[in-house]
Design an enzyme around this catalytic site. Structure first.
Site, mmCIF file in Angstrom:
data_model
loop_
_atom_site.group_PDB
_atom_site.id
_atom_site.type_symbol
_atom_site.label_atom_id
_atom_site.label_comp_id
_atom_site.label_asym_id
_atom_site.label_seq_id
_atom_site.Cartn_x
_atom_site.Cartn_y
_atom_site.Cartn_z
ATOM 1 N N ARG A 1 47.315 12.853 55.542
ATOM 2 C CA ARG A 1 47.400 12.287 54.191
ATOM 3 C C ARG A 1 48.517 11.270 54.117
ATOM 4 N NH1 ARG A 1 46.273 17.714 50.458
ATOM 5 N NH2 ARG A 1 44.352 18.240 51.583
ATOM 6 N N ARG B 1 55.535 18.667 52.452
ATOM 7 C CA ARG B 1 54.676 17.502 52.262
ATOM 8 C C ARG B 1 54.759 16.597 53.479
ATOM 9 N NH1 ARG B 1 52.398 16.274 47.540
ATOM 10 N NH2 ARG B 1 53.810 17.695 46.482
ATOM 11 N N GLU C 1 52.391 25.848 45.841
ATOM 12 C CA GLU C 1 50.967 25.888 46.182
ATOM 13 C C GLU C 1 50.787 26.032 47.700
ATOM 14 O OE1 GLU C 1 48.757 22.433 44.984
ATOM 15 O OE2 GLU C 1 47.254 22.787 46.549
ATOM 16 N N SER D 1 44.262 26.086 47.482
ATOM 17 C CA SER D 1 43.625 25.597 46.261
ATOM 18 C C SER D 1 42.144 25.858 46.431
ATOM 19 C CB SER D 1 43.914 24.098 46.125
ATOM 20 O OG SER D 1 43.582 23.637 44.847
ATOM 21 N N ARG E 1 52.905 25.173 55.298
ATOM 22 C CA ARG E 1 53.543 25.806 54.148
ATOM 23 C C ARG E 1 53.712 27.301 54.372
ATOM 24 N NH1 ARG E 1 51.493 22.472 48.708
ATOM 25 N NH2 ARG E 1 52.276 20.464 49.451
#
Length: 426
Positions: A263, A278, A350, A353, A392
């Site tokens: 990403r 991130r 998070e 999801s 994460r």
RNA sequence: GGAGAAGUGUCCGAGUGGUCUAUGGUGCAGUCCUGGAAAGACUGUGUAGGGGUGACUCUACCGAGAGUUCGAAUCUCUCCUUCUCCGCCA
């Protein structure tokens, strides 16, 4: 993609539902274009019918050796009109497509109104008893990761750029162990079929799941070959049966896969710049269900519980929230986020999801099933969720499992995968 | 990367400019035949978008897109895929 027929039939209800996400949405333009386009289509079909009749006549005349100039003249005029109508119609269809493809899914009625993550609704918490670890002040995961020499942030930056990192030694082993644990649980306990997938996909695949046309700037593109690095394996998994009609007996399908994800994080400059939260490249195990309209909401509960199971096995405290209309993603009708406890910051972050997109993605990718022999094919429902994000998870372990100033415990379930390692000291 | 060949319906496969339903077979479904089945006969058999209360009907789809033509599965161009040979390669 929203159903253009539904849009035609009940424009008011659909516009109202869209405005729950953003009050600026209007569908007047689409409806106007659609009406014009359909009028042209009708006109074109009448003309084509006329031309087909004339062509038949022409064939007979030619065969009989008679003069056909007059008929040919008429046919030519009709053909020219068809051509003109067609180009106007194509332009309208393209414009209509462009607008409809950039409209998000309608939020499900059970989704609460809201503007941001502040308004998300907490559904449940798990593991709060052992949330408070002995160490009063838990250092952030990037400090522990570097102290263990498990993560090398600086050399990752040297090799690529910021937000890339290197795992080494038992840190690399931890990545591999988590991937193996997750895949093992999902394939042997939750009934998923494991896939190994292309990491580069074409534009059609990206459009099918909804990344394109709106979110192209979030992805890495290999321009020379017109391919994109996947931002999540949801893309290749969900597109597996694109443009196919599957048998009802094949449903539901449950797929899992580990892939790296890429990403650009174009809109997140300055956010989470430190640590693993991130990154431009991260590993993830994904869960995808392809199912029917009748069972997709049950499937969402199941899929979410499968992701939660990983956190339970790892004994990481988490909570589940239902996203509000302002926070829910483009393709989703309803989304549960699973958030893991990060003691260094005292917040939930998070880590998964889980979304039900209903037939939104299936319609974009023309993925259908036949409920019974002779029945018309209908669109599948597709769901996806992380099961779970590996980077994460490592961050969460590096914080929740610090048991004193110099010791990290390895979660019990991981010890066999870590070649028997129970503690790491730094 | 170079040279050549091919892509038609569930599948096989015919069709190199014109007779509205794209030959023929196969598979599948139904009906007849039969004590029952096989074989045989007959009928039907995809997708999408329109029109009609409806039996029905119109339009498009022969790998994808563009072009030539009054008319394209058929001719031309571009692309994709597969196969064969050569080159390179973990």
């Amino acid at each position: 993609m929203l159903d253009i027929k539904a849009l035609r039939q009940d424009p008011h209800a659909i516009e109202k539902a869209l405005q729950r996400r953003n009050p600026d949405f209007s569908i007047d333009a689409v409806l106007a274009i659609d009406e014009k386009r359909r009028a042209l289509l009708q006109e074109e079909e009448v003309l084509r019918n006329q031309r087909n009749a004339l062509n038949k006549e022409l064939a007979t005349l030619k065969k009989a050796g008679e003069n056909a100039d007059a008929v040919m003249e008429t046919a030519k005029a009709i053909s020219e009109r068809i051509k003109a109508i067609e180009s106007e119609k194509d332009a309208l269809a393209e414009e209509q497509d462009r607008i409809v493809m950039s409209l998000p899914n309608l939020p499900h009625e059970s989704v609460k109104d809201g503007n941001s993550e502040e308004d998300n609704e907490e559904i449940r918490r798990w593991g709060c008893d052992f949330k408070a670890r002995p160490l009063a002040e838990v250092p952030p995961h990037w400090e522990t990761g570097v102290a263990l020499n498990w993560i090398d942030f600086e050399r990752g930056v040297k090799l690529a750029k910021s937000r890339f990192s290197v795992f080494r030694g038992n840190g690399a082993l931890l990545v591999r162990s988590l991937i193996r644990l997750m895949l093992d649980v999902h394939t042997t306990q939750h009934g998923y079929e494991e896939l190994v997938l292309p990491l580069l996909v074409n534009e059609a695949s990206m459009t099918g799941t909804g990344q394109l046309p709106k979110f192209g700037e979030d992805m890495y593109k290999v321009a020379e070959d017109d391919l994109y690095l996947i931002p999540t394996s949801e893309v290749p998994i969900t597109n597996l049966y694109r443009d196919e009609i599957v048998e009802a007996s094949q449903l539901p399908m449950q797929f899992t896969a580990h892939t790296p994800c890429f990403r650009r994080e174009a809109g997140s400059a300055g956010r989470d710049t430190r640590g693993l939260i991130r990154q431009h490249q991260f590993d993830k195990v994904e869960l995808v269900h392809i199912t029917t309209a009748e069972s997709s909401f049950d499937a969402l509960e199941a899929l979410t519980s499968h992701a939660e199971r990983i956190l339970q096995i790892l004994e990481l405290p988490y909570r589940v929230v239902s996203l509000c209309t302002g926070d829910i993603g483009f393709s989703a009708a309803k989304t549960y986020d699973i958030e893991v406890w990060m003691p260094s910051q005292g917040v939930y972050r998070e880590i998964s999801s889980c979304s039900n997109t209903l037939d939104f993605q299936a319609r974009r990718m023309n993925l259908r099933y036949r409920s019974a022999e002779g029945e018309k094919p209908q669109f599948c429902h597709t769901l996806n969720g992380s099961g779970i994000a590996v980077g994460r998870t490592i961050a969460a372990i590096l914080e929740n499992y610090v048991i004193d100033a110099h010791t990290l415990r390895i979660p019990k379930a991981l010890v066999p995968y870590m070649n028997g390692l129970e503690h790491a000291t730094f």
